[in-house]
Design a protein around this motif. Sequence first.
Motif, PDB file in Angstrom:
ATOM      1  N   PHE A 216     -10.099   7.286   0.097  1.00  0.00           N
ATOM      2  CA  PHE A 216     -11.472   7.086  -0.321  1.00  0.00           C
ATOM      3  C   PHE A 216     -11.468   6.861  -1.756  1.00  0.00           C
ATOM      4  O   PHE A 216     -12.533   6.972  -2.384  1.00  0.00           O
ATOM      5  CB  PHE A 216     -12.262   8.221  -0.202  1.00  0.00           C
ATOM      6  CG  PHE A 216     -12.137   8.493   1.108  1.00  0.00           C
ATOM      7  CD1 PHE A 216     -12.325   8.213   2.528  1.00  0.00           C
ATOM      8  CD2 PHE A 216     -11.815  10.089   1.504  1.00  0.00           C
ATOM      9  CE1 PHE A 216     -11.676   8.123   4.015  1.00  0.00           C
ATOM     10  CE2 PHE A 216     -11.073  10.093   3.097  1.00  0.00           C
ATOM     11  CZ  PHE A 216     -12.335   9.686   4.228  1.00  0.00           C
ATOM     12  N   GLY A 217     -10.558   6.223  -2.394  1.00  0.00           N
ATOM     13  CA  GLY A 217     -10.627   5.294  -3.079  1.00  0.00           C
ATOM     14  C   GLY A 217     -10.117   6.346  -5.199  1.00  0.00           C
ATOM     15  O   GLY A 217     -10.401   6.483  -6.053  1.00  0.00           O
ATOM     16  N   MET A 218     -10.078   7.661  -4.481  1.00  0.00           N
ATOM     17  CA  MET A 218      -9.686   8.814  -5.323  1.00  0.00           C
ATOM     18  C   MET A 218      -7.875   9.198  -5.678  1.00  0.00           C
ATOM     19  O   MET A 218      -7.616   9.325  -4.322  1.00  0.00           O
ATOM     20  CB  MET A 218     -10.116  10.243  -5.188  1.00  0.00           C
ATOM     21  CG  MET A 218     -12.077  10.087  -5.497  1.00  0.00           C
ATOM     22  SD  MET A 218     -12.916  11.303  -4.974  1.00  0.00           S
ATOM     23  CE  MET A 218     -11.882  12.315  -5.905  1.00  0.00           C
ATOM     24  N   GLU A 219      -7.357   8.801  -6.550  1.00  0.00           N
ATOM     25  CA  GLU A 219      -5.778   9.376  -6.294  1.00  0.00           C
ATOM     26  C   GLU A 219      -5.474  10.567  -6.380  1.00  0.00           C
ATOM     27  O   GLU A 219      -6.232  11.569  -6.932  1.00  0.00           O
ATOM     28  CB  GLU A 219      -5.069   8.855  -7.997  1.00  0.00           C
ATOM     29  CG  GLU A 219      -4.922   7.830  -8.015  1.00  0.00           C
ATOM     30  CD  GLU A 219      -3.372   7.223  -9.600  1.00  0.00           C
ATOM     31  OE1 GLU A 219      -3.727   8.105 -10.120  1.00  0.00           O
ATOM     32  OE2 GLU A 219      -3.465   6.232  -9.721  1.00  0.00           O
TER      33      GLU A 219
ATOM     34  N   SER B 252      -3.652   6.861  -2.418  1.00  0.00           N
ATOM     35  CA  SER B 252      -5.368   7.524  -2.936  1.00  0.00           C
ATOM     36  C   SER B 252      -6.156   7.555  -1.805  1.00  0.00           C
ATOM     37  O   SER B 252      -5.715   6.850  -0.452  1.00  0.00           O
ATOM     38  CB  SER B 252      -6.075   6.186  -3.925  1.00  0.00           C
ATOM     39  OG  SER B 252      -5.790   5.428  -3.515  1.00  0.00           O
TER      40      SER B 252
ATOM     41  N   ASN C 268       0.710  -1.719  -0.062  1.00  0.00           N
ATOM     42  CA  ASN C 268       0.115  -0.101   0.062  1.00  0.00           C
ATOM     43  C   ASN C 268       1.026   1.183  -0.436  1.00  0.00           C
ATOM     44  O   ASN C 268       1.605   1.200   0.788  1.00  0.00           O
ATOM     45  CB  ASN C 268      -1.042  -0.373   1.492  1.00  0.00           C
ATOM     46  CG  ASN C 268      -1.392   0.907   2.367  1.00  0.00           C
ATOM     47  OD1 ASN C 268      -1.100   2.292   2.003  1.00  0.00           O
ATOM     48  ND2 ASN C 268      -2.652   1.156   0.694  1.00  0.00           N
TER      49      ASN C 268
END
Length: 316
Positions: free
Chosen positions: A130-133, A128, A63
């Motif tokens: 919350f799922g956003m890069e 990223s 990660n």
Amino acid sequence: MHVDGFLNPYYVDIVVFLFIYILLGLGLNLITGYAGQVSLGHAAFYGIGAYTSAILSVKGGMNVWLSIFLAIVITFVISALLGLPSLRIREDFLAITTLGLGLIAQSFFKNAEITGGAYGIGSIPAPSLFGMELTNGGYLLLVFLVMLLGIYGVKKMVASRIGRAWMVIREDETVAQAMGINTFYYKVLVFAIGGAYAGAGGALFAHKVSFVSADSFGTTISLTLLSMIVLGGLGSIRGTLFGVTFLYLVPEIFRIFEFDFMDMKNLDVYKMMIYGLLMIFVMRYRPKGIFGNLGKKVQLFPSSRASVKKEGERVA
């Protein structure tokens, strides 16, 4: 998505790299400005942080957030080990030794298999949330927050017993030992913390540009950083902010406005000439830097100041 104005990706990148350089400058100023340990190999710590995070995230599939954190921790440990020569040597000899360590580190980056050799490491993922890069403005905010945290950390450290111990060592290591200060511990500690700052900057750099190679961590980076903190003032946070910002933005101004009297192909040459002239000017007229604090006495017992003044004695 293209964003106009100050959120244009090009301008965002300039500010992001400026904040990263400020992190590097803060770490180097801890080592050289506050503790008096001259280091010409700070780019090595910068590279260790970048390569560690890149290797963990690309080759290890880790990660991104965890790889950045581990990069800082690993750089902290390696910096402490590389700081061990400072226990035996001082001043000019220490500067030469750290320069050598920096060259060794760059050679390792360029030739080791784990670092990708001369090809470097590419396809480094961006963090990223919350799922956003985090790209462009999001990454700018991330680096800005890390920089603020770094400034806060330096302020707290230099105002504490640790910071006072570093400054006594800077003024006279023999006196520090006579006062019972564990110079072994504090000198290794400052290299470790200063290196961790560089490691954080390196990790953020790697995940921003998505590619690292040995050329990004050469001796020129170390000398440029030293010029920045000397110009701003050793032992001063304001000096670091000023010196890094000024010397980093001057070449960018030339690049943005493209002055007719300059050949932009030789911008790097002009940059080093400007740095050299500024260093000569500072050494001649402001030897402690613009905001340098080296001329100030270290207040070992600030609580006793009032009583000393009442007795009419000089505050040491």
